[in-house]
Design a protein around this motif. Sequence first.
Motif, PDB file in Angstrom:
ATOM      1  N   LEU A  28       0.824  -1.218   0.000  1.00  0.00           N
ATOM      2  CA  LEU A  28       0.000   0.000   0.000  1.00  0.00           C
ATOM      3  C   LEU A  28       0.856   1.266   0.000  1.00  0.00           C
ATOM      4  O   LEU A  28       0.433   2.292  -0.524  1.00  0.00           O
ATOM      5  N   ARG A  31       1.661   3.072  -3.328  1.00  0.00           N
ATOM      6  CA  ARG A  31       0.659   3.929  -3.971  1.00  0.00           C
ATOM      7  C   ARG A  31       1.175   5.345  -4.145  1.00  0.00           C
ATOM      8  O   ARG A  31       0.979   5.967  -5.186  1.00  0.00           O
ATOM      9  N   GLU A  32       1.858   5.871  -3.137  1.00  0.00           N
ATOM     10  CA  GLU A  32       2.365   7.236  -3.209  1.00  0.00           C
ATOM     11  C   GLU A  32       3.420   7.371  -4.308  1.00  0.00           C
ATOM     12  O   GLU A  32       3.441   8.358  -5.044  1.00  0.00           O
ATOM     13  N   VAL A  41      -0.766   3.016 -11.377  1.00  0.00           N
ATOM     14  CA  VAL A  41      -1.673   2.877 -10.232  1.00  0.00           C
ATOM     15  C   VAL A  41      -2.617   1.709 -10.461  1.00  0.00           C
ATOM     16  O   VAL A  41      -2.864   0.917  -9.542  1.00  0.00           O
ATOM     17  N   HIS A  45      -2.853  -1.506  -8.123  1.00  0.00           N
ATOM     18  CA  HIS A  45      -4.145  -1.800  -7.497  1.00  0.00           C
ATOM     19  C   HIS A  45      -4.597  -3.220  -7.831  1.00  0.00           C
ATOM     20  O   HIS A  45      -5.057  -3.960  -6.947  1.00  0.00           O
ATOM     21  N   THR A  48      -2.421  -5.687  -5.841  1.00  0.00           N
ATOM     22  CA  THR A  48      -2.735  -5.675  -4.409  1.00  0.00           C
ATOM     23  C   THR A  48      -4.079  -6.345  -4.148  1.00  0.00           C
ATOM     24  O   THR A  48      -4.215  -7.139  -3.206  1.00  0.00           O
ATOM     25  N   PHE A 106      -6.489   3.402  -3.197  1.00  0.00           N
ATOM     26  CA  PHE A 106      -6.258   3.581  -4.625  1.00  0.00           C
ATOM     27  C   PHE A 106      -7.237   4.544  -5.290  1.00  0.00           C
ATOM     28  O   PHE A 106      -7.231   4.689  -6.500  1.00  0.00           O
ATOM     29  N   ASP A 111      -3.306   8.307  -0.504  1.00  0.00           N
ATOM     30  CA  ASP A 111      -2.011   7.655  -0.365  1.00  0.00           C
ATOM     31  C   ASP A 111      -1.960   6.926   0.975  1.00  0.00           C
ATOM     32  O   ASP A 111      -2.897   6.975   1.755  1.00  0.00           O
TER      33      ASP A 111
END
Length: 169
Positions: A28, A31-32, A41, A45, A48, A106, A111
């Motif tokens: 996670l 994501r940033e 992204v 996503h 994950t 997401f 973030d």
Amino acid sequence: MTIVWLKSLHIAALVIWCGGLLTLPILLTQREAAGDRGAEVDRLHRFTRFAYIALVSPAAFIAIGSGTALILVREIFTVWLAIKLVCVGFLVFLHVWLGLLVLSVFKSGKDFRPWRAISGVVTISLTISAILWVVLAKPDISTDFLPSVFQEPGGLRRLAADVIPGLTP
């Protein structure tokens, strides 16, 4: 022989479940770094969500199911088991929390800060450690501090009859 297979299944599922729970907060945080670039992204996503839905969650169901079968087959009903089940319940809570994060992190503009990942990994690690300690140490915990009504057959029903109107003891 059934117990050996159940224990093996339980341990294998636990390894996958706990390893996945420890890995998800780290995923996670990526994501940033992905920013708002659509393809990156989206790929992160999808990966994950796949890890959570196809690997971690089924392992959790198998671990809990095989653990329940072990309890019934070995007929273990002790205080340490109750404490273990409370810890497992907290691990399930953390599992659901991570699932909600997978859905929300997401979204556009969201973030997952590294400090949140660190706190998540530490909390998950402490919970797993507590479960392992209780299972391996099997502490002999006295229940003398509980009122006698908790140790009498039908005691909880009599206690509940005082609280729930219409319930007969």
